[in-house]
Design a protein around this motif. Structure first.
Motif, mmCIF file in Angstrom:
data_model
loop_
_atom_site.group_PDB
_atom_site.id
_atom_site.type_symbol
_atom_site.label_atom_id
_atom_site.label_comp_id
_atom_site.label_asym_id
_atom_site.label_seq_id
_atom_site.Cartn_x
_atom_site.Cartn_y
_atom_site.Cartn_z
ATOM 1 N N ALA A 1 0.782 -1.589 -0.174
ATOM 2 C CA ALA A 1 -0.324 -0.008 0.403
ATOM 3 C C ALA A 1 0.842 1.338 -0.523
ATOM 4 C CB ALA A 1 -0.722 -0.444 1.141
ATOM 5 N N GLU A 2 1.923 1.753 0.999
ATOM 6 C CA GLU A 2 2.468 2.650 0.989
ATOM 7 C C GLU A 2 4.140 2.114 1.463
ATOM 8 O OE1 GLU A 2 1.967 6.247 0.960
ATOM 9 O OE2 GLU A 2 0.690 5.625 -0.713
ATOM 10 N N ILE A 3 4.733 2.209 0.767
ATOM 11 C CA ILE A 3 6.601 2.698 1.400
ATOM 12 C C ILE A 3 7.246 3.844 1.381
ATOM 13 C CG2 ILE A 3 8.913 2.202 0.463
ATOM 14 C CD1 ILE A 3 7.614 -0.924 -1.017
ATOM 15 N N ARG A 4 7.945 3.928 2.949
ATOM 16 C CA ARG A 4 8.300 4.966 3.686
ATOM 17 C C ARG A 4 9.711 4.673 3.572
ATOM 18 N NH1 ARG A 4 5.132 9.360 4.656
ATOM 19 N NH2 ARG A 4 2.792 8.962 4.745
ATOM 20 N N LEU A 5 10.939 5.766 3.104
ATOM 21 C CA LEU A 5 12.147 5.254 4.278
ATOM 22 C C LEU A 5 12.886 6.723 5.203
ATOM 23 C CD1 LEU A 5 13.458 5.345 0.352
ATOM 24 C CD2 LEU A 5 12.846 3.216 1.791
ATOM 25 N N SER A 6 13.679 5.906 6.263
ATOM 26 C CA SER A 6 13.752 6.691 7.083
ATOM 27 C C SER A 6 15.447 7.145 6.968
ATOM 28 C CB SER A 6 13.344 6.343 8.070
ATOM 29 O OG SER A 6 11.827 5.635 8.594
ATOM 30 N N GLY A 7 15.862 7.237 7.555
ATOM 31 C CA GLY A 7 17.209 7.838 7.681
ATOM 32 C C GLY A 7 17.681 8.877 8.834
ATOM 33 N N PRO A 8 19.386 8.964 9.075
ATOM 34 C CA PRO A 8 19.682 9.178 10.081
ATOM 35 C C PRO A 8 19.351 10.851 10.982
ATOM 36 C CG PRO A 8 21.137 8.660 9.183
ATOM 37 C CD PRO A 8 19.947 8.227 7.856
ATOM 38 N N ALA A 9 17.992 10.981 11.282
ATOM 39 C CA ALA A 9 17.784 12.435 12.737
ATOM 40 C C ALA A 9 18.968 12.940 13.100
ATOM 41 C CB ALA A 9 16.997 12.166 13.552
ATOM 42 N N ASN A 10 18.231 13.938 12.327
ATOM 43 C CA ASN A 10 19.181 15.342 12.880
ATOM 44 C C ASN A 10 18.766 16.460 14.157
ATOM 45 O OD1 ASN A 10 20.371 17.978 13.197
ATOM 46 N ND2 ASN A 10 19.493 18.996 11.194
ATOM 47 N N PRO A 11 19.946 16.024 15.404
ATOM 48 C CA PRO A 11 19.306 16.489 16.073
ATOM 49 C C PRO A 11 18.817 17.616 16.563
ATOM 50 C CG PRO A 11 21.363 14.600 16.700
ATOM 51 C CD PRO A 11 21.070 15.135 14.795
ATOM 52 N N ALA A 12 19.078 18.951 15.464
ATOM 53 C CA ALA A 12 18.448 19.846 16.062
ATOM 54 C C ALA A 12 17.522 20.207 15.433
ATOM 55 C CB ALA A 12 20.053 20.992 15.110
ATOM 56 N N ALA A 13 17.022 19.690 13.829
ATOM 57 C CA ALA A 13 16.109 19.236 13.664
ATOM 58 C C ALA A 13 14.905 18.617 14.887
ATOM 59 C CB ALA A 13 15.938 19.165 12.690
ATOM 60 N N HIS A 14 15.110 17.315 15.135
ATOM 61 C CA HIS A 14 14.376 16.454 15.333
ATOM 62 C C HIS A 14 15.085 15.806 16.427
ATOM 63 C CE1 HIS A 14 15.332 15.628 10.553
ATOM 64 N NE2 HIS A 14 14.224 16.083 11.068
ATOM 65 N N GLY A 15 15.682 16.160 17.499
ATOM 66 C CA GLY A 15 15.991 16.178 18.866
ATOM 67 C C GLY A 15 16.662 14.529 18.749
ATOM 68 N N SER A 16 16.798 14.167 20.088
ATOM 69 C CA SER A 16 16.886 12.099 20.078
ATOM 70 C C SER A 16 16.338 11.839 21.308
ATOM 71 C CB SER A 16 18.686 12.780 20.595
ATOM 72 O OG SER A 16 18.849 13.438 21.686
ATOM 73 N N TRP A 17 16.850 10.781 22.000
ATOM 74 C CA TRP A 17 16.549 9.893 22.727
ATOM 75 C C TRP A 17 17.438 9.357 23.539
ATOM 76 C CZ3 TRP A 17 11.544 9.217 23.929
ATOM 77 C CH2 TRP A 17 10.663 9.418 23.214
ATOM 78 N N SER A 18 17.667 9.542 24.950
ATOM 79 C CA SER A 18 18.357 8.832 26.188
ATOM 80 C C SER A 18 18.191 7.338 26.145
ATOM 81 C CB SER A 18 17.797 9.360 27.215
ATOM 82 O OG SER A 18 16.691 8.847 27.981
ATOM 83 N N ARG A 19 19.156 6.600 26.739
ATOM 84 C CA ARG A 19 18.640 5.023 26.729
ATOM 85 C C ARG A 19 17.684 4.946 27.435
ATOM 86 N NH1 ARG A 19 22.392 6.293 30.902
ATOM 87 N NH2 ARG A 19 21.360 6.061 33.254
ATOM 88 N N ILE A 20 17.336 3.010 27.279
ATOM 89 C CA ILE A 20 16.186 3.006 27.421
ATOM 90 C C ILE A 20 16.103 2.536 29.627
ATOM 91 C CG2 ILE A 20 14.457 1.310 27.411
ATOM 92 C CD1 ILE A 20 14.052 3.214 25.181
ATOM 93 N N THR A 21 14.563 3.436 30.575
ATOM 94 C CA THR A 21 15.461 2.937 31.470
ATOM 95 C C THR A 21 14.213 1.876 32.616
ATOM 96 O OG1 THR A 21 16.028 5.414 32.299
ATOM 97 C CG2 THR A 21 14.681 4.051 34.112
ATOM 98 N N GLY A 22 14.718 0.597 32.723
ATOM 99 C CA GLY A 22 13.252 -0.066 32.718
ATOM 100 C C GLY A 22 12.833 0.189 34.213
ATOM 101 N N PHE A 23 11.773 0.305 34.007
ATOM 102 C CA PHE A 23 10.472 0.319 35.897
ATOM 103 C C PHE A 23 10.579 -1.402 36.191
ATOM 104 C CE2 PHE A 23 10.346 4.699 34.326
ATOM 105 C CZ PHE A 23 9.937 5.260 35.123
ATOM 106 N N PRO A 24 10.513 -1.790 37.463
ATOM 107 C CA PRO A 24 9.544 -2.392 38.000
ATOM 108 C C PRO A 24 8.348 -2.804 38.068
ATOM 109 C CG PRO A 24 10.235 -1.021 39.434
ATOM 110 C CD PRO A 24 10.769 0.023 38.438
ATOM 111 N N LEU A 25 7.858 -2.230 36.952
ATOM 112 C CA LEU A 25 6.394 -1.972 36.773
ATOM 113 C C LEU A 25 6.156 -1.397 35.390
ATOM 114 C CD1 LEU A 25 5.121 1.336 37.344
ATOM 115 C CD2 LEU A 25 5.202 0.672 40.091
#
Length: 850
Positions: free
Chosen positions: A368-392
């Protein structure tokens, strides 16, 4: 009866969770071709699956999918278990004298044999680590840790996970967190990436019983279809060609995959003599770009031609295509699929080659649809930290002074049900990343599915839910929970807001507490009692959900204004003015422009008297979500509404957060909302700019955030996004979260931008109408108050951004005025930010406005 069955399943899972998971997964995979066998023509439809029966609600006697066992397909992991053939394991230390506690035992398929840290002779002190060498590079997105099933010592508590390509260079951890002290298998997710080595480090023992670590089995998860640190590439000017396409019996041209319409498809030729597999489709971007993932959306109008086994190659000239950057097999369903490249590729042409139809129904391929992704530019798209696990699973969260985040689930860390009288809670220390867990028994309140209001003195009021009439208060100053007076009306999924009077207002909530109109009532902090509002029935504020009041009065969007007045602006398409004096009143405020009902959408106050509403669907579940967004403006008397720019993705069960600069970020959600499912997940956050009315994409999320997820603005101007699931032994429990750094804090290389600092003049408390003398370390352009807020079930009525009038009196010294109208600045705890001329915010200072 249903809950007893679920608990029995849970006990069985704890005895051998991996075996049960494998068995269920194998059963589902085995049934898939049979379910599709009735359709043999390329355009044919498969049989319609019967809905999963729901369990009976203990309070209402109604049957609902919400209380039922999670859908069968939710038992399938969101990411595949990687084949362990040829793997080896080594550990920092292992017990070989008193028992066979070698590291290799975590890969032998038996939960009866374990790795155990050394304890004979001189015990090896914590931390302990165990490293998996896959002896090949693969995309890895998570680690499944099975604690020992005989005995309790050595269960891992605090942990970190690191990955490496060569076993020498490890870098920063990709995940950290704290595990619950039980025998259930734990899935520890992180951003997908190519690696050969994965290391689990135990920092503490879960029960603090001693300096030991152990593990029965360790598995790794492969490509979940969520590339790390990417962003959607714009498709302007792209073209698509295919090895073959159907043009006689239907418009099955390749170009359809780029038209933005999931109702049109590319289909391989089937009229006359079908073209045999393999089939390929090639995207020409007409420019060279770095590409790291391909997103494939199957057809929605039938099952035939869904891509199964696939290979992706890239080229710079359209003639020479190199080695495969991704290979795999997609499941035979209609969910959107992503292939994460083993390495990013600079290319102009991307080719998807399908070698097998997913259901083995015939020699066809479609898309139906095809999209492509590329590396993010932090100044335009931000960034994510590591995943923090919770006990719930963090289903509800509240931001607290002292850089803390309060979270809670239900009576259990990973499931809900019944009225058990206690709640599992956790607190994340935002400075250290440490998560601590506690069970709250003293209030007699299972706080799952609650209403929440942040009180004028900074405490958190939580009402109803599984114990539907109860009300509890958390005091961050003492870290203590206490009970307050029960509500007059038992409720679950109700809406709450603090009023300008300092009282708390509640409305709706038919999810629990029996049938009947869930009219409004008000809690007084002076008397700690509830006052009925018979003049504020819930009916005028309900949606037209086919499930009736049980779903129609849930998760209302409330905006408090002056004089104890409230604007109810959704999710019903009709808006209402509510007064809370005396018996109260509710009168129509008109409709939200041309919006339909938008259940499980949300509303965010981005400026004084200005709100943005986003997404939702006309029914609670199993109805397509919308991309639409609207602005709602009010002066306390009149209401004006308008449609603003659409989101790039339709979303329900998403969460939205207003930033100090007035922009609004939206995270997660599903295009087709189904509780406890990760299907149709939207993994691209978006940012709305009030100056343009447009949404732009942000860096891709690593983990879906749908039903039972949360998002909160943090004191440093970043955003916490986490949770999702709470469905027991299903595979869609997300007991974790991550912090998103918005673009306004980052340079293009990902380094932090210089940011102003508030150096003084912010008292702990101030009255409305007060002028403050605030000092900063450099010139700033503006100041803003952001209300400390609480989120659950896509709704956060505590969010509020209040720009402040300020005047520079000297270099780095400003007179900053808090509005006198308590309808503008509700009493309570706020984060005061200073912003420079480029919109970069300071770290906030907490202040309680009275």
């Amino acid at each position: 009866m249903q809950h007893r069955r679920m608990r029995a399943l849970a006990r069985a899972f704890r005895r051998s969770p991996l075996l049960i998971a494998f068995a269920l997964g194998s059963l589902l995979v085995g049934l898939t071709p049979l379910l599709g066998a009735a359709s043999t023509w390329p355009g044919g439809r498969g049989p319609t699956p019967r809905p999963t029966p729901g369990a009976v609600d203990h309070q209402t006697g109604q049957q609902s999918p919400h209380h039922g066992v999670a859908p069968a397909n939710a038992m399938e992991p969101a990411a595949p278990l990687l084949d362990r053939t040829g793997w080896t394991a080594t550990a920092s230390d292992e017990e070989t004298t008193r028992e066979n506690g070698r590291a290799a035992n975590v890969l032998d398929g038996s939960t009866a044999t374990i790795w155990h840290s050394r304890y004979s002779g001189t015990t090896a002190p914590l931390p302990h680590s165990i490293t998996i060498d896959m002896h090949r590079t693969a995309v890895v997105s998570g680690l499944v840790y099975q604690p020992r099933t005989t005995g309790i010592n050595g269960r891992i508590g605090e942990y970190s996970i690191s990955v490496s390509a060569d076993g020498q260079s490890w870098g920063s951890p990709v995940a950290t967190g704290t595990l619950a002290d039980d025998a259930s298998a734990k899935t520890l997710g992180f951003a997908p990436q190519g690696a050969r080595f994965v290391r689990l480090t135990a920092l503490t023992e879960a029960g603090n019983r001693g300096p030991w670590s152990s593990a029965a089995e360790i598995n790794l998860l492969g490509d979940p279809g969520t590339p790390a640190a990417t962003v959607d590439l714009p498709r302007t000017g792209w073209t698509a060609t295919a090895s073959d396409e159907e043009t006689v019996k239907e418009n099955g041209r390749a170009a359809n995959v780029l038209d933005g319409d999931a109702g049109t498809i590319w289909h391989s030729r089937y009229y006359g003599t079908p073209v045999p597999l393999p089939h390929s489709i090639t995207i020409d971007m007409h420019r060279t770009a770095t590409v790291s993932a391909l997103v494939y959306q199957p057809r929605k109008d039938g099952v035939n031609g869904r891509a199964g086994a696939y290979t992706i190659t890239t080229s710079t000239d359209g003639v020479t295509f190199g080695a495969a950057v991704a290979t795999g097999t997609w499941r035979d369903d209609d969910t959107v699929k992503t292939a994460t490249f083993i390495r990013a590729s600079s290319a102009r042409y991307i080719r998807l080659t399908v070698t097998r139809e997913a259901g083995n129904r015939g020699p066809w391929t479609s898309a139906a649809e095809i999209r492509l992704s590329g590396p993010a530019n932090p100044a335009a798209h931000g960034s994510w930290s590591r995943i923090t696990g919770f006990p719930l699973v963090p289903v509800a969260t509240a931001v607290l002074p002292g850089d803390k985040l309060l979270a809670w689930s239900a009576y259990a860390v990973d499931r809900f049900g019944g009225s058990n009288g206690y709640t599992q809670t956790a607190i994340l220390d935002l400075k250290t990343g440490l998560v601590t867990q506690r069970r709250i028994d003293n209030t007699g309140h299972d706080m799952f599915c609650p209403g929440i209001a942040m009180l004028a003195d900074g405490r958190v009021l939580v009402t109803g839910g599984s114990n539907a009439q109860k009300a509890s208060i958390y005091d961050p100053a003492t870290d203590a929970w206490t009970a307050t007076t029960d509500m007059n009306i038992a409720r679950g999924y109700q809406a709450m807001t603090l009023l300008s009077t300092g009282e708390a207002f509640v409305l709706g909530g038919s999810w629990s507490g029996g049938t009947g109109d869930k009219a409004g009532e008000v809690w007084s902090p002076a008397t700690r009692t509830w006052r009925k509002l018979p003049g504020v029935p819930a009916a005028p504020a309900m949606t037209a959900d086919p499930a009736g009041a049980y779903r129609a009065d849930n998760h209302m969007w409330l905006y408090a204004t002056s004089g104890g007045k409230v604007l109810q602006l959704g999710p019903s398409k009709q808006m209402n003015w509510i007064t809370t004096g005396g018996n109260g009143t509710i009168t129509s405020a008109g409709t939200r422009a041309d919006s339909q009902d938008a259940m499980t959408g949300n509303a965010v106050a981005y400026d004084i008297g200005k709100l943005l509403t986003l997404g939702g669907s006309t029914a609670y579940e199993k109805t397509p979500a919308t991309r639409r967004a609207y602005t709602v403006s009010t002066d306390g008397t009149q209401v004006q509404t308008a449609r603003t720019g659409d989101m790039g993705y339709a979303r329900a069960f998403a969460n939205s957060v207003v930033l100090p600069d007035g922009k609004v970020a939206v995270f997660g959600g599903q295009a087709y909302p189904v509780p406890f499912s990760d299907a149709t997940s939207v993994l691209t956050p978006e940012l709305w700019n009030p100056a343009t009315g447009r949404f732009t994409p942000l860096a891709t999320m690593a983990i879906p955030r749908n039903y039972h997820s949360v998002a909160n603005l943090l004191p440093d101007g970043r955003i916490f996004s986490g949770g999702g699931g709470l469905c027991g032994t299903c595979a869609t429990n997300h007991a974790d979260g991550a912090v998103f750094t918005p673009p306004y804090l980052l340079n293009a290389d990902g380094s932090p931008k210089p940011r102003p600092a508030i150096t003084g003049g912010v008292p702990a408390r101030a009255a409305a109408g007060t002028s403050l003398t605030v000092t900063t370390d450099r010139p700033v352009a503006s100041f803003v108050l952001m209300r400390a807020a609480a989120a659950t079930h896509s709704t956060d009525n505590d969010q509020r951004r209040v720009p402040l009038a300020s005047t520079a009196t000297a270099t780095g010294t400003y007179t900053v005025t808090v509005p006198a109208d308590k309808g503008t600045v509700l009493p309570g705890t706020y984060m005061l930010f200073a912003l420079d001329a480029q919109g970069v915010p300071s770290i906030s200072r907490f202040i309680t406005v009275s």
